[in-house]
Design a protein around this motif. Structure first.
Motif, PDB file in Angstrom:
ATOM      1  N   GLU A   1       0.855  -1.190   0.000  1.00 44.92           N
ATOM      2  CA  GLU A   1       0.000   0.000   0.000  1.00 44.92           C
ATOM      3  C   GLU A   1       0.894   1.244   0.000  1.00 44.92           C
TER       4      GLU A   1
ATOM      5  N   GLU B   1      -0.705  12.551   8.152  1.00 46.21           N
ATOM      6  CA  GLU B   1      -0.767  11.130   8.500  1.00 46.21           C
ATOM      7  C   GLU B   1       0.596  10.632   8.985  1.00 46.21           C
TER       8      GLU B   1
ATOM      9  N   GLU C   1       0.216   7.232  11.108  1.00 50.55           N
ATOM     10  CA  GLU C   1      -0.598   6.358  10.259  1.00 50.55           C
ATOM     11  C   GLU C   1       0.197   5.810   9.076  1.00 50.55           C
ATOM     12  N   VAL C   2       1.203   6.554   8.626  1.00 51.78           N
ATOM     13  CA  VAL C   2       2.052   6.095   7.532  1.00 51.78           C
ATOM     14  C   VAL C   2       3.505   6.326   7.921  1.00 51.78           C
TER      15      VAL C   2
ATOM     16  N   TYR D   1       5.310   6.844   0.771  1.00 48.75           N
ATOM     17  CA  TYR D   1       4.883   6.453   2.112  1.00 48.75           C
ATOM     18  C   TYR D   1       4.214   5.088   2.064  1.00 48.75           C
TER      19      TYR D   1
ATOM     20  N   SER E   1       1.542   2.506   4.410  1.00 51.51           N
ATOM     21  CA  SER E   1       0.613   2.410   5.528  1.00 51.51           C
ATOM     22  C   SER E   1       1.253   1.620   6.664  1.00 51.51           C
TER      23      SER E   1
ATOM     24  N   HIS F   1       0.075  -0.048   9.097  1.00 48.31           N
ATOM     25  CA  HIS F   1      -0.491  -1.331   9.515  1.00 48.31           C
ATOM     26  C   HIS F   1       0.146  -2.486   8.760  1.00 48.31           C
ATOM     27  N   ARG F   2       0.833  -2.191   7.630  1.00 48.02           N
ATOM     28  CA  ARG F   2       1.544  -3.238   6.901  1.00 48.02           C
ATOM     29  C   ARG F   2       2.781  -3.703   7.665  1.00 48.02           C
TER      30      ARG F   2
END
Length: 351
Positions: free
Chosen positions: A20, A35, A40-41, A49, A51, A53-54
């Motif tokens: 992502e 972000e 968040e990134v 950038y 994400s 959560h990856r």
């Protein structure tokens, strides 16, 4: 040792489509900046950038390869369509065993460009159509070209790890009790030697030839390959990989080792490499301890190493331990000059 089921020991190409990746040119820069500040990134390189959560549940090489994959997705979108990812970057994308921290992205281009970026190393050598493959639409040097590029440029221990894993990718193991067909291994070795010769003289050719002579698909991890390289460089005979050892508790396989003595009275000198997190399960660790006891009770020898032993600060202790394991082989050894680590150059070379 680990089971051969699944892909724990067999290399596999990385998936490039699921990253992502967000580029500043395609998004509101102020929104991306906000972000980034909120966590968040994460910024993987200038203007790109990923994400967060990856990455949250990833550690070690899984995290580093995910970041590299994302960087390649970002660079592929911004570079010329004729740009081909190569060298250690291609090796990582093909799933081969590479150093855990790759600072730059390597690409090969047949054309000159005025663009200069600190995060990209550009190589200018001709590539044939057979030298190029695709992973999810991204151009990458094929396995043979990638192996040659890596074994002529990487530090020697990682060069052997790349070659071992590339052989393992081309010739995946069937079962532990069914070793690789040596004719297939030798045919692949000769194919790579011929390709190296066709490229003509280049820096690292001697190292590459020594690596190709000793590469083996029987290695099951980069740590095993690097440890074996230390033994080979010191002039010890080529060890038996996944060496079968019979004990009262059954048949076990050592990562590698040497068979000593006459055939009717063999003593096996076993070397085991424990990768980080290899025995996180207490029951697995218990089984490994029982296995070690069985090997020693059968009259054989065993020396265990870990990733920490390969650190520069303590790696000088490896050879004395190997020599103590096989004193019979020490006197006749013939060190291999081009398998010893090169002295550091004045200018730091980034991977």
């Amino acid at each position: 040792m680990r089971s051969l089921e699944g892909d724990s020991t067999v290399p596999a190409p990385l998936d490039l489509t699921s990253s992502e990746v967000m580029l500043s040119r395609d998004h509101d820069p102020l929104h991306l900046l906000a972000e980034h500040r909120s966590g968040e990134v994460v910024r993987i390189e200038h203007g790109a950038y990923l994400s967060v959560h990856r990455l949250r549940e990833l550690e070690g090489w899984r995290r580093s390869t995910t970041v590299l994959r994302a960087r390649c997705v970002a660079d592929a979108a911004r570079l010329s369509p004729q740009t081909v990812f190569s060298h250690v970057t291609a090796a990582a994308l093909l799933g081969l065993w590479v150093p855990p921290r790759i600072e730059v992205v390597h690409v090969t281009q047949t054309f000159k460009t005025k663009s200069q970026r600190d995060t990209i190393v550009r190589h200018h050598r001709p590539l044939s159509d057979d030298d190029i493959t695709q992973i999810d639409g991204v151009l990458v040097t094929g396995l043979t070209r990638t192996v040659i590029d890596c074994i002529t440029s990487l530090p020697v221990e990682w060069a052997l790890a790349v070659a071992d894993s590339a052989m393992r990718l081309r010739l995946p193991p069937r079962r532990r009790d069914q070793p690789h067909d040596r004719d297939e291994v030798e045919a692949l070795r000769e194919e790579w030697v011929r390709y190296l010769a066709q490229l003509g003289p280049m820096r690292g050719c001697r190292q590459a030839r020594d690596i190709l002579r000793r590469a083996d698909p029987g290695s099951e991890s980069p740590g095993e390959s690097r440890l074996r390289c230390v033994a080979l460089a010191a002039g010890l005979p080529a060890p038996i990989l996944q060496m079968p050892v019979h004990t009262a508790e059954g048949l076990f396989h050592a990562d590698f080792g040497w068979a000593l003595g006459p055939p009717h009275d063999r003593t096996f000198a076993c070397v085991e490499f424990d990768g980080r997190g290899k025995y996180e399960d207490p029951s697995e660790q218990s089984r490994e301890e029982a296995r070690q006891s069985a090997i020693i009770a059968a009259g054989h020898r065993l020396e265990r190493f870990s990733g920490e032993d390969l650190l520069n600060e303590v790696r000088h202790l490896i050879l004395p331990r190997l020599f103590a394991l096989v004193p019979e082989l020490v006197e006749a050894r013939e060190p291999v000059v081009h398998l010893n680590p090169r002295p550091p150059r004045r200018r730091n070379r980034r991977l």
